[in-house]
Design a protein around this motif. Structure first.
Motif, PDB file in Angstrom:
ATOM      1  N   VAL A  37       0.849  -1.199   0.000  1.00  0.00           N
ATOM      2  CA  VAL A  37       0.000   0.000   0.000  1.00  0.00           C
ATOM      3  C   VAL A  37       0.880   1.241   0.000  1.00  0.00           C
ATOM      4  N   THR A  38       0.521   2.190  -0.851  1.00  0.00           N
ATOM      5  CA  THR A  38       1.170   3.495  -0.870  1.00  0.00           C
ATOM      6  C   THR A  38       0.098   4.542  -0.608  1.00  0.00           C
ATOM      7  N   VAL A  39       0.204   5.233   0.528  1.00  0.00           N
ATOM      8  CA  VAL A  39      -0.770   6.262   0.891  1.00  0.00           C
ATOM      9  C   VAL A  39      -0.352   7.575   0.235  1.00  0.00           C
ATOM     10  N   ASN A  40      -1.286   8.207  -0.459  1.00  0.00           N
ATOM     11  CA  ASN A  40      -0.981   9.468  -1.128  1.00  0.00           C
ATOM     12  C   ASN A  40      -0.593  10.530  -0.109  1.00  0.00           C
ATOM     13  N   GLY A  41       0.622  11.071  -0.274  1.00  0.00           N
ATOM     14  CA  GLY A  41       1.100  12.091   0.645  1.00  0.00           C
ATOM     15  C   GLY A  41       1.531  11.547   1.989  1.00  0.00           C
ATOM     16  N   GLY A  42       1.597  10.222   2.107  1.00  0.00           N
ATOM     17  CA  GLY A  42       1.908   9.605   3.397  1.00  0.00           C
ATOM     18  C   GLY A  42       3.286   8.987   3.449  1.00  0.00           C
ATOM     19  N   PRO A  43       3.471   7.991   4.308  1.00  0.00           N
ATOM     20  CA  PRO A  43       4.778   7.346   4.487  1.00  0.00           C
ATOM     21  C   PRO A  43       5.157   6.483   3.294  1.00  0.00           C
ATOM     22  N   ALA A  44       6.334   5.886   3.382  1.00  0.00           N
ATOM     23  CA  ALA A  44       6.804   4.993   2.327  1.00  0.00           C
ATOM     24  C   ALA A  44       5.858   3.800   2.193  1.00  0.00           C
ATOM     25  N   PRO A  45       5.842   3.147   1.027  1.00  0.00           N
ATOM     26  CA  PRO A  45       4.984   1.963   0.856  1.00  0.00           C
ATOM     27  C   PRO A  45       5.215   0.943   1.964  1.00  0.00           C
ATOM     28  N   PHE A  46       4.128   0.323   2.412  1.00  0.00           N
ATOM     29  CA  PHE A  46       4.208  -0.655   3.487  1.00  0.00           C
ATOM     30  C   PHE A  46       3.375  -1.879   3.142  1.00  0.00           C
ATOM     31  N   THR A  47       3.621  -2.949   3.881  1.00  0.00           N
ATOM     32  CA  THR A  47       2.883  -4.191   3.676  1.00  0.00           C
ATOM     33  C   THR A  47       1.628  -4.186   4.530  1.00  0.00           C
ATOM     34  N   CYS A  48       0.510  -4.363   3.884  1.00  0.00           N
ATOM     35  CA  CYS A  48      -0.793  -4.413   4.550  1.00  0.00           C
ATOM     36  C   CYS A  48      -1.148  -5.896   4.724  1.00  0.00           C
ATOM     37  N   THR A  49      -1.382  -6.319   5.936  1.00  0.00           N
ATOM     38  CA  THR A  49      -1.546  -7.743   6.228  1.00  0.00           C
ATOM     39  C   THR A  49      -3.021  -8.131   6.398  1.00  0.00           C
ATOM     40  N   GLY A  50      -3.230  -9.435   6.493  1.00  0.00           N
ATOM     41  CA  GLY A  50      -4.586  -9.944   6.701  1.00  0.00           C
ATOM     42  C   GLY A  50      -5.520  -9.620   5.554  1.00  0.00           C
ATOM     43  N   LEU A  51      -5.019  -9.697   4.313  1.00  0.00           N
ATOM     44  CA  LEU A  51      -5.822  -9.328   3.146  1.00  0.00           C
ATOM     45  C   LEU A  51      -7.045 -10.234   3.013  1.00  0.00           C
ATOM     46  N   GLN A  52      -8.197  -9.611   2.872  1.00  0.00           N
ATOM     47  CA  GLN A  52      -9.455 -10.337   2.674  1.00  0.00           C
ATOM     48  C   GLN A  52     -10.140  -9.808   1.425  1.00  0.00           C
ATOM     49  N   ILE A  53     -10.699 -10.709   0.644  1.00  0.00           N
ATOM     50  CA  ILE A  53     -11.525 -10.315  -0.501  1.00  0.00           C
ATOM     51  C   ILE A  53     -12.944 -10.767  -0.189  1.00  0.00           C
ATOM     52  N   LEU A  54     -13.830  -9.795  -0.070  1.00  0.00           N
ATOM     53  CA  LEU A  54     -15.198 -10.045   0.386  1.00  0.00           C
ATOM     54  C   LEU A  54     -16.175  -9.867  -0.769  1.00  0.00           C
ATOM     55  N   THR A  55     -17.024 -10.850  -0.970  1.00  0.00           N
ATOM     56  CA  THR A  55     -18.049 -10.787  -2.009  1.00  0.00           C
ATOM     57  C   THR A  55     -19.417 -10.782  -1.351  1.00  0.00           C
ATOM     58  N   PRO A  56     -20.214  -9.725  -1.565  1.00  0.00           N
ATOM     59  CA  PRO A  56     -21.546  -9.665  -0.933  1.00  0.00           C
ATOM     60  C   PRO A  56     -22.421 -10.835  -1.356  1.00  0.00           C
ATOM     61  N   MET A  57     -23.188 -11.331  -0.417  1.00  0.00           N
ATOM     62  CA  MET A  57     -24.130 -12.404  -0.703  1.00  0.00           C
ATOM     63  C   MET A  57     -25.508 -11.824  -0.982  1.00  0.00           C
ATOM     64  N   PRO A  58     -26.349 -12.554  -1.714  1.00  0.00           N
ATOM     65  CA  PRO A  58     -27.714 -12.071  -1.948  1.00  0.00           C
ATOM     66  C   PRO A  58     -28.417 -11.770  -0.632  1.00  0.00           C
ATOM     67  N   PRO A 101      -0.331  -1.723   9.554  1.00  0.00           N
ATOM     68  CA  PRO A 101       0.502  -2.026  10.726  1.00  0.00           C
ATOM     69  C   PRO A 101       0.405  -0.926  11.788  1.00  0.00           C
ATOM     70  N   ALA A 102       0.519  -1.315  13.033  1.00  0.00           N
ATOM     71  CA  ALA A 102       0.353  -0.364  14.136  1.00  0.00           C
ATOM     72  C   ALA A 102       1.408   0.730  14.133  1.00  0.00           C
ATOM     73  N   ASP A 103       2.590   0.438  13.572  1.00  0.00           N
ATOM     74  CA  ASP A 103       3.646   1.439  13.600  1.00  0.00           C
ATOM     75  C   ASP A 103       3.632   2.387  12.405  1.00  0.00           C
ATOM     76  N   VAL A 104       2.613   2.288  11.559  1.00  0.00           N
ATOM     77  CA  VAL A 104       2.470   3.184  10.404  1.00  0.00           C
ATOM     78  C   VAL A 104       1.411   4.221  10.724  1.00  0.00           C
ATOM     79  N   THR A 105       1.761   5.497  10.579  1.00  0.00           N
ATOM     80  CA  THR A 105       0.834   6.581  10.886  1.00  0.00           C
ATOM     81  C   THR A 105      -0.009   6.923   9.670  1.00  0.00           C
ATOM     82  N   VAL A 106      -1.321   6.775   9.812  1.00  0.00           N
ATOM     83  CA  VAL A 106      -2.261   7.121   8.747  1.00  0.00           C
ATOM     84  C   VAL A 106      -3.458   7.820   9.375  1.00  0.00           C
TER      85      VAL A 106
END
Length: 330
Positions: A177-198, A221-226
């Motif tokens: 993840v790269t936050v616009n105007g934010g810190p250097a790119p970081f690894t975002c963990t626990g990636l989930q892809i959610l599909t809505p059900m009917p 991550p907790a040590d990344v300021t956003v």
């Protein structure tokens, strides 16, 4: 002698006149072939071909998302009864497991005898007490929320086009993840892809449709300021295939798992051939079975429009005139 001179003068005049006529003919009446019949084709369209070779496919999916604060965590009453004492105030920081309030409850034991019990409700998570609806002497039901805790954590979320899910042969658990105007790119963990059900998210009208398409979410991550509301670029790694058979996606009918290509035969004719597909980077696709290096396929599926931005330059048509020369047109 005068007669000879006069004859020579006449001859010179004749030569000059002939030369003048020739110059006029060249200047204003050049020789040309008969005009071509505009109804007769003067060239031949040759469909572009692609020689099958090897390459590397980097299957990264790039999306746009945003930063949001994690949802508040409700504090459930552990027993129904009357709030006897409250130990915290709204807006206060609480640690997970800290005492929030004490309830005097009336329960019926296994033998049907009423019993008075005392239960202390504790914080289920660390964070700021964003709401507190219970107060001393108020009645609460078992399981009802007596307040909420806002955790100090954030996540990044975004929408993913459904067709991009085909590119995720193996579901990744992380994203960059790269936050616009934010810190250097970081690894975002626990990636989930959610599909809505009917019936989910307002789709409970029985129509069988979902309110929106697939979404993804991962933890910051907790040590990344956003801050909530920031926009971000999300790169999902879908794998890398090196030194594999590749062809342009424009050459394949079908983009996931199985497809059909038009193979150019030695006599110039074509045949349809089913192929197995692997990774796809949006412009080139891996062919795992059905094609060999050095074969030729049609660069564009017959009848399909040229795709802007394809790796070959896009929309190139070879024109073969009747004289045998070849030119290119975009």
């Amino acid at each position: 002698m005068p007669v000879f001179r006069r004859v020579m003068q006449v001859l010179w005049l004749v030569v000059i006149a002939v030369a003048a006529v020739a110059l006029v003919k060249i200047a204003f009446f050049p020789d040309r072939a008969a005009d071509a019949d505009p109804t007769t084709p003067g060239g031949q369209l040759v469909e572009p071909r692609w020689e099958v070779g090897r390459g590397t496919v980097t299957n990264d999916i790039v999306l746009t998302g945003s930063v949001a604060a994690d949802e508040a965590v409700p504090i459930p009453a552990t027993v129904g009864g009357v709030v006897w004492e409250v130990y915290v105030v709204k807006g206060q920081w609480v640690d997970a497991g800290a005492d929030v309030l004490r309830i005097r409850g009336d329960v019926i034991d296994a033998e049907g005898v009423p019993q008075t019990v005392w239960r202390t409700v504790t914080a289920p998570a660390s964070g700021t007490l964003s709401s507190l609806t219970a107060f001393e002497d108020s009645s609460v039901a078992a399981g009802a929320a007596v307040g909420q805790i806002a955790p100090p954590t954030f996540h990044v979320s975004g929408s993913i086009p459904p067709e991009e899910l085909y590119r995720l042969i193996q579901r990744p658990t992380e994203a960059t993840v790269t936050v616009n105007g934010g810190p250097a790119p970081f690894t975002c963990t626990g990636l989930q892809i959610l599909t809505p059900m009917p019936g989910q998210d307002g789709g409970g009208d029985g129509s069988g449709g979902a309110a929106s398409g697939p979404t993804l979410r991962c933890a910051v991550p907790a040590d990344v300021t956003v801050f909530a509301g920031l926009t971000a670029q999300i790169v999902i790694p879908g794998g890398v295939a090196e030194d594999v058979i590749v062809v342009p996606t424009t050459a394949v009918l079908g983009q996931a798992q199985r497809g059909v290509v038009y193979v150019v035969l030695p006599d110039g004719s074509t045949e349809q051939r089913e192929v197995s597909l692997g990774l796809n980077d949006g412009s080139m696709v891996e062919v795992t079975e059905g094609l060999a290096e050095g074969e030729a396929v049609l660069q564009f599926v017959p009848g399909a429009p040229a795709v802007p931005g394809d790796p070959t330059g896009g929309g190139v048509v070879m024109i073969a005139p009747v004289d045998g020369s070849v030119s290119f047109s975009r």
